[in-house]
Write an enzyme that holds these catalytic residues in place. Sequence first.
Site, PDB file in Angstrom:
ATOM      1  N   TRP A  15       0.878  -1.162  -0.048  1.00  9.93           N
ATOM      2  CA  TRP A  15       0.019  -0.243   0.076  1.00  9.93           C
ATOM      3  C   TRP A  15       0.754   1.313   0.001  1.00  9.93           C
ATOM      4  CZ3 TRP A  15      -2.494   2.437   4.848  1.00  9.93           C
ATOM      5  CH2 TRP A  15      -3.111   3.480   4.551  1.00  9.93           C
TER       6      TRP A  15
ATOM      7  N   LYS B  32     -13.660  -0.651   6.012  1.00 14.79           N
ATOM      8  CA  LYS B  32     -14.058  -1.490   5.101  1.00 14.79           C
ATOM      9  C   LYS B  32     -15.046  -2.501   5.602  1.00 14.79           C
ATOM     10  CE  LYS B  32     -11.066  -0.276   1.900  1.00 14.79           C
ATOM     11  NZ  LYS B  32      -9.905   0.702   2.754  1.00 14.79           N
TER      12      LYS B  32
ATOM     13  N   ASP C 242      -0.899  -5.171   9.524  1.00 13.29           N
ATOM     14  CA  ASP C 242      -1.865  -4.153   9.025  1.00 13.29           C
ATOM     15  C   ASP C 242      -3.300  -4.962   8.729  1.00 13.29           C
ATOM     16  OD1 ASP C 242      -3.592  -2.051   8.210  1.00 13.29           O
ATOM     17  OD2 ASP C 242      -2.192  -1.643   6.444  1.00 13.29           O
TER      18      ASP C 242
END
Length: 416
Positions: free
Chosen positions: A140, A260, A222
């Site tokens: 990311w 999310k 993460d």
Amino acid sequence: MTVLSTLAPVPSDEIFALNRAYATDDNPQKVSLGVGVYRTDDGKPWPLPVVCEAEQRLLAEDSPFRHEYTAIEGDMAFLELARDLMFGFSSKDTSEELQNTKGRIGSVQTVAGTGANHLGALFLATQMKPKRVWLSNPSWANHLTIWELAGVPRKTYPYYNATTRSLDFTGMMATLEEEAEEGDAILLHACAHNPTGLDPNKEQWKEIADLCERKKLFPFFDSAYQGFASGSADEDAWAVRYFLNEKPNMEMCVAQSFSKNFGLYGQRVGAFHYVLPNGDQKLRDIVVNNLCHLIRGEYSMGPTGGCNIVKKVLTNDELTAQWHEDLKIMSSRIKSMRKALYEELVRLQTPGSWKHIVEQNGMFSYTGLTPSQVYALKDKYHVYLLKSGRASISGLSKKNVTYVAQAIDDIVRNVN
């Protein structure tokens, strides 16, 4: 002359710049495969039904305390729920063993997953002072920025094999084995790796855990997609829980996001968990105290609106069950769109193998398209994705998947 006369511009964030370009495009066939947000088959946002119900209940309660300050570490009830969800703890289990495990974990509320990553990086940079942090190649993009701002040198380990469009597990392990040093931090995506959509299998996760333990590396997880990737919050937390339970003498930390899996993108709900080695529970309060020192100097405490929604859902059995059903709806639509795109490319006999699209998981697919092909897709067909070829599968629908597949087929045949 201003003191900022030597200030140089920094590159715009690609994802947000791409989203702006899409928003100003007036072509009726435009398709957004850039930003990582869930969309319905009509291309619209989907406030989770369980979130809507929780909001209605909170509104009806009309609590006079709903806008009050919380503690610096955040809402304590929320933090216990977030911790238990992440690590698989049952509120009904009162065993001494579980209490000891809980005692190893210090948790604080953060400004979503980005804030959790940033806080964790800053805490490690000031306290542990790692020589370097290892990031997957690719990772990311914001991971690079976060660790750069924390002042920790970055190195990368191989992760994506561009030829086979698969996980380069051999390259990853060989590089870490040869070059990683004791005290280095290593950033690991708990599930639904961003941007590739490729995750280690369980046996590979065990090997990664063994390597971290043997070489005394510090795992930094993460977790941005728990429950969103597979539809199961337990399955998507498997790696984190394995490290916790099977490597009890190893320190690690977890950045947890609710953006999310609850659809709370703008509410910025997150948590950071620091896991101490077995037998070091006495340090937990000191860890939290130091994390609070950093929090106080930045944002004082996490926002309450979104965390109240999560808290309402996870403290009610009926709402929790509904949330799990909502997760299945989101993950199954993503999987169906992967399948539809793959089958359409096969039908068109688009050059190359496209099996990787259905072998990857989560929100994103690393399509294998080149930057020039990505630019051509945007210019000719108004299909927007990152120059790396990363596509947000949630932007696909029954209405546009054939169009997107035909666009890809044309570009692959005609643009290098």
